[in-house]
Design a protein around this motif. Sequence first.
Motif, PDB file in Angstrom:
ATOM      1  N   GLU A   1       0.849  -1.187   0.000  1.00  0.00           N
ATOM      2  CA  GLU A   1       0.000   0.000   0.000  1.00  0.00           C
ATOM      3  C   GLU A   1       0.887   1.239   0.000  1.00  0.00           C
ATOM      4  O   GLU A   1       1.726   1.416   0.888  1.00  0.00           O
ATOM      5  CB  GLU A   1      -0.919  -0.003   1.220  1.00  0.00           C
ATOM      6  CG  GLU A   1      -1.884   1.172   1.246  1.00  0.00           C
ATOM      7  CD  GLU A   1      -2.834   1.115   2.428  1.00  0.00           C
ATOM      8  OE1 GLU A   1      -3.487   2.140   2.690  1.00  0.00           O
ATOM      9  OE2 GLU A   1      -2.904   0.050   3.082  1.00  0.00           O
ATOM     10  N   ILE A   2       0.705   2.098  -0.986  1.00  0.00           N
ATOM     11  CA  ILE A   2       1.553   3.270  -1.167  1.00  0.00           C
ATOM     12  C   ILE A   2       0.725   4.526  -0.920  1.00  0.00           C
ATOM     13  O   ILE A   2      -0.351   4.700  -1.518  1.00  0.00           O
ATOM     14  CB  ILE A   2       2.145   3.315  -2.600  1.00  0.00           C
ATOM     15  CG1 ILE A   2       2.850   1.996  -2.942  1.00  0.00           C
ATOM     16  CG2 ILE A   2       3.080   4.505  -2.749  1.00  0.00           C
ATOM     17  CD1 ILE A   2       4.018   1.658  -2.049  1.00  0.00           C
ATOM     18  N   LEU A   3       1.210   5.410  -0.050  1.00  0.00           N
ATOM     19  CA  LEU A   3       0.498   6.664   0.206  1.00  0.00           C
ATOM     20  C   LEU A   3       0.645   7.626  -0.964  1.00  0.00           C
ATOM     21  O   LEU A   3      -0.327   8.196  -1.437  1.00  0.00           O
ATOM     22  CB  LEU A   3       1.024   7.317   1.483  1.00  0.00           C
ATOM     23  CG  LEU A   3       0.430   8.690   1.812  1.00  0.00           C
ATOM     24  CD1 LEU A   3      -1.074   8.599   2.037  1.00  0.00           C
ATOM     25  CD2 LEU A   3       1.123   9.311   3.023  1.00  0.00           C
ATOM     26  N   TRP A   4       1.917   7.828  -1.413  1.00  0.00           N
ATOM     27  CA  TRP A   4       2.093   8.687  -2.583  1.00  0.00           C
ATOM     28  C   TRP A   4       3.247   8.214  -3.436  1.00  0.00           C
ATOM     29  O   TRP A   4       4.175   7.553  -2.957  1.00  0.00           O
ATOM     30  CB  TRP A   4       2.241  10.160  -2.203  1.00  0.00           C
ATOM     31  CG  TRP A   4       3.579  10.671  -1.726  1.00  0.00           C
ATOM     32  CD1 TRP A   4       4.796  10.603  -2.353  1.00  0.00           C
ATOM     33  CD2 TRP A   4       3.823  11.432  -0.525  1.00  0.00           C
ATOM     34  NE1 TRP A   4       5.769  11.240  -1.626  1.00  0.00           N
ATOM     35  CE2 TRP A   4       5.202  11.766  -0.511  1.00  0.00           C
ATOM     36  CE3 TRP A   4       3.011  11.880   0.512  1.00  0.00           C
ATOM     37  CZ2 TRP A   4       5.770  12.510   0.522  1.00  0.00           C
ATOM     38  CZ3 TRP A   4       3.584  12.620   1.534  1.00  0.00           C
ATOM     39  CH2 TRP A   4       4.949  12.923   1.546  1.00  0.00           C
ATOM     40  N   VAL A   5       3.160   8.538  -4.711  1.00  0.00           N
ATOM     41  CA  VAL A   5       4.260   8.351  -5.655  1.00  0.00           C
ATOM     42  C   VAL A   5       4.756   9.743  -6.026  1.00  0.00           C
ATOM     43  O   VAL A   5       3.986  10.614  -6.400  1.00  0.00           O
ATOM     44  CB  VAL A   5       3.817   7.545  -6.894  1.00  0.00           C
ATOM     45  CG1 VAL A   5       2.656   8.205  -7.631  1.00  0.00           C
ATOM     46  CG2 VAL A   5       4.996   7.330  -7.843  1.00  0.00           C
ATOM     47  N   GLU A   6       6.050   9.928  -5.886  1.00  0.00           N
ATOM     48  CA  GLU A   6       6.638  11.247  -6.097  1.00  0.00           C
ATOM     49  C   GLU A   6       7.336  11.315  -7.451  1.00  0.00           C
ATOM     50  O   GLU A   6       8.087  10.419  -7.822  1.00  0.00           O
ATOM     51  CB  GLU A   6       7.640  11.537  -4.970  1.00  0.00           C
ATOM     52  CG  GLU A   6       8.101  12.985  -4.901  1.00  0.00           C
ATOM     53  CD  GLU A   6       8.772  13.280  -3.577  1.00  0.00           C
ATOM     54  OE1 GLU A   6       9.785  14.006  -3.586  1.00  0.00           O
ATOM     55  OE2 GLU A   6       8.292  12.788  -2.532  1.00  0.00           O
TER      56      GLU A   6
END
Length: 385
Positions: free
Chosen positions: A217-222
Amino acid sequence: MRISEFRITRFQFRRDRVIGDSQVHIAEANYGALELIADDGTVGLGFFHALFHPLPDIGEIERLFGVEVWPRIEGEAPAAIANRITKPRGGNNRRTTLPFEEAVNQAAWDLLAKSLGLPLWRVLGGVDRKVRAYASGLDFHLSDAHFTALFIEAAGQGYGGFKIKVGHPDVEWDLHRLGLLKDAIGGRGAVMVDSNEAWTPKEALRRLDIYRRAGFEILWVEDPCPRDDFDGLREIRAGAPWVHVNSGEYLDLHGKRLLLEARGVDILNVHGHVSDVMRAGWLAAEHDVAVSLGNSTLEIGVHMAAALPEVNWLEYSFQNYNHLVEEPVVIRDGYAYAPERPGHGLVLSAEARRTHATPDLVAYDALPPAVESAPFAYRNGSDPA
């Protein structure tokens, strides 16, 4: 209070680890400390740096500052510099030869806040000095053992968010690192990934889908694709609604406005230029977009983070430069605390000026060993057990 003198100190030293991402590899630190001195003796401090090449010798740095910057700020009140707005067009609208702009802005705000007897975050309108921080490894070039040791230590220090570098040509490498991180932090806390523009929009969507199906589970991709591909960023937002898109760090204020207007970002990334960060925060609020405070030298950005209600996270990357100042920003149990001292609270260390300053350019092989300020086992170059 008027600005009457300036002083510049040059620093060049080995980092305690190679930092970087899928695009860059950085083994040394090159910083300049700019002190603007007022006629009453008050000192304002700002920082500039070069990522990929050493700064020139101090004589050339001072010459460039004296020609390109000093005539525009000598004798001015700090507030006049901190709040100055110039035309964003014309032949004279260009960057200085060295990146002095942010340092001047930081030093002017430092002087202005000191003249009011207030910490900078209060001058900027903040009401709570505590900001949630996440641990960022700058870890692409670390061995698996070093990577694991870093994030075990970060989790032990109480961080609730962790960002790693991805974007390897082999997606299995990314998945392996995500697995190592999950084990290191015990499966607890928010996870962010940063590919530093390694992908096309379609590849970004493919990778994010693979991560998700693998159970991460990834909160954000930068910065998943090139910074000015606003259509591509918007495509990633739409195609992977379970992940926030974080971008904007490589864009100037004009570019950030265009990014927001294109609806290409969920979280706007800002850095260390005080005035521009506050303006970008206002623009983000207008578009109902959250803000993250990315790396800023010695975490000076904590003041802007504390003043902007849109900021949910501040980046901390365990860079070994705390020896440059008398009292660094305190980070405890996953929170950064903006100093209560007048100004931004960072004062150049007399010991650092005496023992670590490098007036002349030094070849990398001749640099002394890294200052061991980081707590991790990899700092001395050997893999942890």
